[in-house]
Motif scaffolding. Structure first.
Motif, PDB file in Angstrom:
ATOM      1  N   VAL A 109       0.841  -1.202   0.000  1.00 56.25           N
ATOM      2  CA  VAL A 109       0.000   0.000   0.000  1.00 56.25           C
ATOM      3  C   VAL A 109       0.869   1.243   0.000  1.00 56.25           C
ATOM      4  O   VAL A 109       0.589   2.215  -0.720  1.00 56.25           O
ATOM      5  CB  VAL A 109      -0.966  -0.011   1.209  1.00 56.25           C
ATOM      6  CG1 VAL A 109      -1.636   1.337   1.391  1.00 56.25           C
ATOM      7  CG2 VAL A 109      -2.005  -1.096   1.042  1.00 56.25           C
ATOM      8  N   GLY A 110       1.945   1.227   0.773  1.00 55.02           N
ATOM      9  CA  GLY A 110       2.854   2.377   0.810  1.00 55.02           C
ATOM     10  C   GLY A 110       3.501   2.649  -0.533  1.00 55.02           C
ATOM     11  O   GLY A 110       3.590   3.803  -0.967  1.00 55.02           O
TER      12      GLY A 110
ATOM     13  N   LYS B  74       0.823   4.039  -2.870  1.00 53.75           N
ATOM     14  CA  LYS B  74       0.504   5.442  -2.580  1.00 53.75           C
ATOM     15  C   LYS B  74       1.646   6.363  -3.017  1.00 53.75           C
ATOM     16  O   LYS B  74       1.405   7.489  -3.446  1.00 53.75           O
ATOM     17  CB  LYS B  74       0.230   5.637  -1.084  1.00 53.75           C
ATOM     18  CG  LYS B  74      -1.057   5.034  -0.598  1.00 53.75           C
ATOM     19  CD  LYS B  74      -2.261   5.667  -1.233  1.00 53.75           C
ATOM     20  CE  LYS B  74      -2.399   7.088  -0.718  1.00 53.75           C
ATOM     21  NZ  LYS B  74      -3.487   7.810  -1.382  1.00 53.75           N
ATOM     22  N   THR B  75       2.878   5.887  -2.911  1.00 57.22           N
ATOM     23  CA  THR B  75       4.025   6.698  -3.309  1.00 57.22           C
ATOM     24  C   THR B  75       3.997   6.992  -4.805  1.00 57.22           C
ATOM     25  O   THR B  75       4.258   8.120  -5.235  1.00 57.22           O
ATOM     26  CB  THR B  75       5.338   5.979  -2.947  1.00 57.22           C
ATOM     27  OG1 THR B  75       5.354   5.744  -1.540  1.00 57.22           O
ATOM     28  CG2 THR B  75       6.547   6.809  -3.338  1.00 57.22           C
TER      29      THR B  75
ATOM     30  N   GLU C  67       1.370   6.777  -6.857  1.00 65.01           N
ATOM     31  CA  GLU C  67      -0.028   6.848  -7.289  1.00 65.01           C
ATOM     32  C   GLU C  67      -0.184   7.655  -8.573  1.00 65.01           C
ATOM     33  O   GLU C  67      -0.853   7.213  -9.515  1.00 65.01           O
ATOM     34  CB  GLU C  67      -0.878   7.465  -6.177  1.00 65.01           C
ATOM     35  CG  GLU C  67      -2.334   7.599  -6.509  1.00 65.01           C
ATOM     36  CD  GLU C  67      -3.146   8.148  -5.354  1.00 65.01           C
ATOM     37  OE1 GLU C  67      -4.366   8.255  -5.526  1.00 65.01           O
ATOM     38  OE2 GLU C  67      -2.578   8.468  -4.298  1.00 65.01           O
TER      39      GLU C  67
ATOM     40  N   PHE D 245      -7.617   3.294  -6.170  1.00 64.46           N
ATOM     41  CA  PHE D 245      -6.966   4.251  -5.288  1.00 64.46           C
ATOM     42  C   PHE D 245      -7.977   5.000  -4.427  1.00 64.46           C
ATOM     43  O   PHE D 245      -7.706   5.293  -3.256  1.00 64.46           O
ATOM     44  CB  PHE D 245      -6.113   5.233  -6.089  1.00 64.46           C
ATOM     45  CG  PHE D 245      -4.821   4.634  -6.564  1.00 64.46           C
ATOM     46  CD1 PHE D 245      -3.805   4.374  -5.676  1.00 64.46           C
ATOM     47  CD2 PHE D 245      -4.630   4.328  -7.897  1.00 64.46           C
ATOM     48  CE1 PHE D 245      -2.612   3.811  -6.090  1.00 64.46           C
ATOM     49  CE2 PHE D 245      -3.452   3.767  -8.332  1.00 64.46           C
ATOM     50  CZ  PHE D 245      -2.443   3.512  -7.424  1.00 64.46           C
ATOM     51  N   GLU D 246      -9.157   5.282  -4.969  1.00 64.51           N
ATOM     52  CA  GLU D 246     -10.204   5.920  -4.160  1.00 64.51           C
ATOM     53  C   GLU D 246     -10.657   4.990  -3.042  1.00 64.51           C
ATOM     54  O   GLU D 246     -10.823   5.418  -1.894  1.00 64.51           O
ATOM     55  CB  GLU D 246     -11.397   6.302  -5.041  1.00 64.51           C
ATOM     56  CG  GLU D 246     -11.122   7.449  -5.982  1.00 64.51           C
ATOM     57  CD  GLU D 246     -12.282   7.728  -6.915  1.00 64.51           C
ATOM     58  OE1 GLU D 246     -13.360   7.115  -6.726  1.00 64.51           O
ATOM     59  OE2 GLU D 246     -12.115   8.555  -7.819  1.00 64.51           O
TER      60      GLU D 246
ATOM     61  N   MET E 204      -8.880   2.571  -1.752  1.00 63.13           N
ATOM     62  CA  MET E 204      -7.761   2.426  -0.819  1.00 63.13           C
ATOM     63  C   MET E 204      -7.673   3.630   0.115  1.00 63.13           C
ATOM     64  O   MET E 204      -7.422   3.474   1.310  1.00 63.13           O
ATOM     65  CB  MET E 204      -6.454   2.258  -1.604  1.00 63.13           C
ATOM     66  CG  MET E 204      -5.272   1.899  -0.737  1.00 63.13           C
ATOM     67  SD  MET E 204      -3.798   1.360  -1.641  1.00 63.13           S
ATOM     68  CE  MET E 204      -3.655   2.511  -2.964  1.00 63.13           C
ATOM     69  N   ASN E 205      -7.903   4.840  -0.403  1.00 65.55           N
ATOM     70  CA  ASN E 205      -7.886   6.034   0.441  1.00 65.55           C
ATOM     71  C   ASN E 205      -8.973   5.962   1.502  1.00 65.55           C
ATOM     72  O   ASN E 205      -8.747   6.308   2.669  1.00 65.55           O
ATOM     73  CB  ASN E 205      -8.064   7.295  -0.404  1.00 65.55           C
ATOM     74  CG  ASN E 205      -6.822   7.639  -1.189  1.00 65.55           C
ATOM     75  OD1 ASN E 205      -5.721   7.253  -0.818  1.00 65.55           O
ATOM     76  ND2 ASN E 205      -7.015   8.366  -2.270  1.00 65.55           N
TER      77      ASN E 205
ATOM     78  N   LEU F  60      -7.976   3.400   4.126  1.00 65.81           N
ATOM     79  CA  LEU F  60      -6.888   3.889   4.967  1.00 65.81           C
ATOM     80  C   LEU F  60      -7.400   4.858   6.026  1.00 65.81           C
ATOM     81  O   LEU F  60      -6.879   4.889   7.150  1.00 65.81           O
ATOM     82  CB  LEU F  60      -5.810   4.554   4.117  1.00 65.81           C
ATOM     83  CG  LEU F  60      -4.934   3.607   3.297  1.00 65.81           C
ATOM     84  CD1 LEU F  60      -4.000   4.400   2.392  1.00 65.81           C
ATOM     85  CD2 LEU F  60      -4.143   2.697   4.200  1.00 65.81           C
TER      86      LEU F  60
END
Length: 65
Positions: free
Chosen positions: A16-17, A20-21, A23, A37-38, A40-41, A44
């Motif tokens: 996940v990190g 996100k890095t 993205e 990604f939405e 996942m946000n 999180l």
């Protein structure tokens, strides 16, 4: 058994990190992944809120004694 669970959790956070890095770069190549990604946000945010609640509960337990 618990070692494997712990290892899977660490690997999941690492993936996940990294996602996100990079993205923005990933969305340039895979624009259909924007939904992922939405999601996942959102997840999180839930994890962060649950972690804060657990920390508050532990602090209250420690302070009550």
């Amino acid at each position: 058994f618990f070692g494997y669970i712990f290892l899977i959790i660490i690997i999941a956070f690492s993936i996940v990190g990294v996602a996100k890095t990079f993205e923005d770069d990933l969305l340039n190549y895979f624009p259909e992944a924007e939904y992922i990604f939405e999601l996942m946000n959102e997840q999180l945010e839930y994890v962060a809120e649950a972690t804060k609640n657990i920390i508050i509960i532990i602090q209250d337990l420690i302070n009550s004694y």
